[in-house]
Design a protein around this motif. Structure first.
Motif, mmCIF file in Angstrom:
data_model
loop_
_atom_site.group_PDB
_atom_site.id
_atom_site.type_symbol
_atom_site.label_atom_id
_atom_site.label_comp_id
_atom_site.label_asym_id
_atom_site.label_seq_id
_atom_site.Cartn_x
_atom_site.Cartn_y
_atom_site.Cartn_z
ATOM 1 N N ALA A 710 0.813 -1.214 0.000
ATOM 2 C CA ALA A 710 0.000 0.000 0.000
ATOM 3 C C ALA A 710 0.846 1.263 0.000
ATOM 4 C CB ALA A 710 -0.932 0.000 1.208
ATOM 5 N N ALA A 711 2.091 1.178 0.415
ATOM 6 C CA ALA A 711 2.937 2.368 0.517
ATOM 7 C C ALA A 711 3.883 2.528 -0.662
ATOM 8 C CB ALA A 711 3.751 2.324 1.811
ATOM 9 N N LEU A 712 3.792 1.666 -1.641
ATOM 10 C CA LEU A 712 4.699 1.759 -2.787
ATOM 11 C C LEU A 712 4.440 3.012 -3.610
ATOM 12 C CD1 LEU A 712 4.559 -1.899 -4.117
ATOM 13 C CD2 LEU A 712 6.546 -0.780 -3.141
ATOM 14 N N ASN A 713 5.512 3.640 -4.092
ATOM 15 C CA ASN A 713 5.386 4.695 -5.088
ATOM 16 C C ASN A 713 6.631 4.707 -5.958
ATOM 17 O OD1 ASN A 713 7.420 6.584 -3.969
ATOM 18 N ND2 ASN A 713 5.956 6.821 -2.300
ATOM 19 N N ARG A 714 6.511 5.354 -7.093
ATOM 20 C CA ARG A 714 7.599 5.313 -8.078
ATOM 21 C C ARG A 714 8.907 5.899 -7.551
ATOM 22 N NH1 ARG A 714 6.181 8.624 -13.063
ATOM 23 N NH2 ARG A 714 4.494 7.096 -13.123
ATOM 24 N N PRO A 715 8.907 7.063 -6.887
ATOM 25 C CA PRO A 715 10.185 7.611 -6.422
ATOM 26 C C PRO A 715 10.905 6.700 -5.441
ATOM 27 C CG PRO A 715 8.499 9.300 -6.424
ATOM 28 C CD PRO A 715 7.807 8.014 -6.661
#
Length: 766
Positions: A710-715
């Motif tokens: 749920a906390a994944l993001n590209r940066p």
């Protein structure tokens, strides 16, 4: 959080009404000190799955894998960023030191007979202080730190550097006792007294009596806890619509926003957050804060241009504006930064030979370096974007400047980055740190040129020093790792540049932003007020190809004939820890030839079953077992030392004595005082991506626990993968969440005023 504090909606663990007791794996990602939270998560890169960790490196290929890990827990990832929690931890340190002094003066443990709200508050404070719980789970909405003091880097070469102990101003025992008395009357733990005195200053006891909600200025105290304190002191006079309460909560929300990276909040967002905090009249609360000078209001024109007017038509209505509310501290920093950058752009660069000299230098450089040299020749401010390999272009620029008689300096985010940049362009003869030639730089004749850290440059511990006017004694400054500049640091740099100096901000726009408020590099890129040079130098190898794809939102399959990229699917937390240790201690050294001491583990958070704490414990047991006789550390332990929020130096323990814990970081001796060890040193075999930004290792093992999806993001993915130079192993337990994050989840936006301030002073460059 986006445009309002994310922490306004949840009941906090460790406080009344919270049932959670365990740290979620992504709830604790601190960049520097002992408290932390994670909004980061995980990563995947390609190769065929189904391999055993002991054989993965001989069987895996660089292709995307459908890892099949079960989520190991249902705990929600906290919404605070790791930098927010780290800033709070730095502030709590001062309180801890004073609490220990106070406890030595009395035989009875403070708060031993407290109950109810006061006992809960004391328990939460002690949980953070003892390290039992991170700030994120005890106080999910911490207070911001005072303006980040730039601590000297450990630079004096021959002598060990003593890490600065944060010493609070001498607190008079009578003043502390007076504050303790007020806290006791309100049912608050008296351990908050030193923090309250430091935050409120002289007469803190009277201020708390007159306005109990001033307790919110103490680190870690939340509105509901301040409400309880106010009820105890004011009795029936305590009301939700009290003007003092509305004003204090307004300031507190703005401070929480700053910890999330915002320099201001949209007025509607602030009003909504106040309503969530049971402030009956949010508009009146904001107006009260403005009237008292606790906050400032700004009206920034929106980008929409007014329609063209026909001849003879009446004047159109005024352009729409965005109303922002912010704290004076960050408002002044952003305005000072805009003024400083405008001065740099509008001033005439120092005379440095003919245009032919710059052109000759450009003609002898590579294509991308030539573009950078030509841009710098005619402009005071230039933005340079690219991956790690593009730093060679910055080195070529410094070499050209030196040939033209200019004093050119590069400044990096970390000492390791400084050393790496110095080693990379060895043919350009760019020294780092102090030398026999002066404050820092070349020992021979000619212009002084060198490499320093941003913190060392500002403090004067490194770099060229300052002239009689207090400005840097240089003609060209190249700031590497520019995305890590917060508004206050960037403002100090801009203010310190002499008239006629050139400034180049160079960095990778895809990495995580700064720990402090603002997004200076991204704002400048968006404002388009100066030339921008995009590097055409790609990062080499399969790892570089993979990272480049992530930067544009694509998780590509890459050919990895030399096992440069390997995926290790895992099912649960226990297997993730086991595979990670096996990769670091056995598989990577055996199959790739990179020793364990050159391999770095990166994981989303500090807490949980696959956080840095658990991984560091397992890695220590395998790589350097010992009793931890020096506050949990043994000689030879790899450590991460955080001299200031947002900066991490990786090193190892040498010894401990009465002076403190002796470390070696980036080849330099560092002594950390005993009272600072708990907050500024942790084991460093495993780091978070925020800690690792600005650093690189020959090999990196990125661990993606299942419940981090749920906390994944590209940066975060881009930053974590980009820490590897030659080999990347991904311990993959998030299934398809990785690909979705890379394709669909950008960095959370931050509300800032810098683009509007720049456009008001400098015409767009197009």
């Amino acid at each position: 959080m986006s445009t309002e504090p994310e922490t306004t909606e949840e009941v906090e663990p460790g406080t009344p009404g919270a049932g959670a007791t365990a740290d979620p794996p992504t709830a604790d990602t601190a960049a520097d000190t002992d408290a932390g939270t994670a909004t980061d998560a995980a990563t995947d890169a390609g190769t065929d799955a189904g391999t055993d960790a002991g054989t993965t490196l001989s069987e895996g290929e660089g292709t995307t894998v459908e890892g099949g890990a079960e989520s190991e827990g249902a705990a929600d990832a906290t919404k605070l960023s790791e930098a927010e929690a780290e800033l709070a931890a730095q502030r709590l340190e001062r309180e801890r030191i004073e609490r220990r002094k106070a406890e030595k003066q009395g035989p009875i443990a403070a708060g031993a007979k407290l109950s109810g709200t006061a006992a809960d508050l004391l328990a939460a404070v002690r949980a953070v202080e003892s390290g039992e719980k991170p700030v994120a789970t005890a106080f999910r909405e911490p207070e911001p730190t005072p303006r980040r003091a730039v601590a000297p880097e450990p630079v004096p070469r021959p002598q060990p550097v003593t890490a600065p102990a944060e010493t609070s101003a001498a607190l008079a025992p009578e003043a502390v006792a007076a504050v303790r008395a007020v806290l006791g009357e309100g049912g608050a733990p008296d351990t908050l007294a030193p923090g309250a005195l430091a935050a409120l200053g002289e007469g803190a006891d009277d201020q708390l009596r007159e306005d109990p909600w001033q307790l919110l200025r103490v680190a870690g105290v939340r509105p509901e806890q301040a409400d309880g304190f106010a009820r105890a002191l004011l009795g029936a006079e305590c009301r939700p619509d009290d003007e003092r309460r509305g004003r204090a909560v307004t300031v507190w929300l703005l401070e929480q926003a700053a910890l999330a990276g915002h320099t201001a909040l949209d007025a509607p967002a602030l009003a909504a957050a106040l309503a969530q905090r049971a402030v009956p009249d949010p508009d009146a609360a904001v107006q009260s804060a403005l009237a008292e000078g606790d906050a400032l209001v700004f009206q920034d024109a929106l980008d929409t241009a007014p329609p063209a007017q026909e001849e003879g038509a009446e004047e159109s209505e005024e352009r729409p504006v965005r109303v922002l509310i912010g704290l004076e501290r960050y408002a002044l920093a952003e305005e000072s930064l805009a003024d400083g950058l405008a001065r740099v752009m509008n001033s005439v660069p120092k005379t440095d030979g003919s245009a032919d000299g710059w052109e000759r230098a450009a003609a002898s450089a590579t294509r991308s370096a030539a573009e950078l040299i030509r841009a710098v020749a005619g402009h005071g401010l230039v933005l340079h974007t690219g991956g790690h390999a593009s730093q060679a272009e910055a080195a070529a620029l410094l070499h050209a400047a030196r040939g033209l008689g200019l004093r050119g300096w590069a400044a990096t985010h970390t000492p390791s980055g400084r050393d790496d940049f110095t080693a990379r362009p060895a043919r350009y003869d760019l020294p780092d740190g102090p030398s026999d030639g002066g404050p820092s730089g070349d020992a021979g004749d000619g212009p002084v040129t060198g490499v320093t850290t941003v913190a060392g440059l500002l403090s004067g511990a490194e770099g060229p020093g300052r002239d009689t006017d207090g400005a840097f004694a240089l003609d060209l400054l190249v700031v590497l790792d520019a995305p890590q500049l917060d508004v206050e640091t960037a403002a100090m740099l801009a203010e310190s540049l002499p008239d006629g100096a050139r400034l180049v901000l160079s960095g990778d726009p895809g990495v995580l932003w700064s720990a402090g408020p603002g997004r200076v590099f991204a704002d400048l890129l968006a404002a388009r007020v100066c030339p921008q040079v995009a590097s055409r130098t790609p990062d080499p190898g399969p790892v570089g190809e993979l990272v480049s794809g992530v930067g544009i939102g694509e998780l590509n399959q890459v050919e990895a004939p030399g096992k440069e990229v390997v995926i290790v699917p895992v099912r649960d937390a226990g297997e993730a820890v086991h595979r990670t240790v096996q990769l670091v201690a056995d598989s990577v050294p055996r199959a790739i030839g990179i020793p364990a001491e050159q391999t770095q583990v990166i994981t989303p958070g500090h807490g949980g079953a696959v956080g840095t704490r658990a991984l560091n414990s397992a890695l220590k047991e395998r790589l350097n077992p010992g009793p931890g006789r020096f506050g949990g550390f043994d000689p030879g332990d790899r450590v991460a030392h955080s001299p200031a929020p947002g900066r991490t130096a990786v090193g190892h323990v040498v010894k401990a004595d009465a002076d403190g814990l002796h470390l070696e970081c980036s080849g330099l001796p560092v002594v950390v005082p005993k009272e600072r060890v708990e907050q500024s040193v942790r084991h460093g075999w495993a780091l978070t991506a925020h800690q690792a930004v600005g650093l690189r290792w020959p090999a990196a093992v990125v661990v993606l626990p299942g419940d981090a999806a749920a906390a994944l993001n590209r940066p975060w993915v881009y930053t974590a993968f980009g820490r590897a130079e030659r080999h990347l192993s991904v311990v993959h337990g998030v299934e398809q969440a990785l690909q979705r994050a890379v394709a669909e989840v950008p960095q959370k936006p931050r509300t800032t005023r810098l683009p509007a301030l720049l456009k008001a002073q400098v015409p767009a460059a197009g």
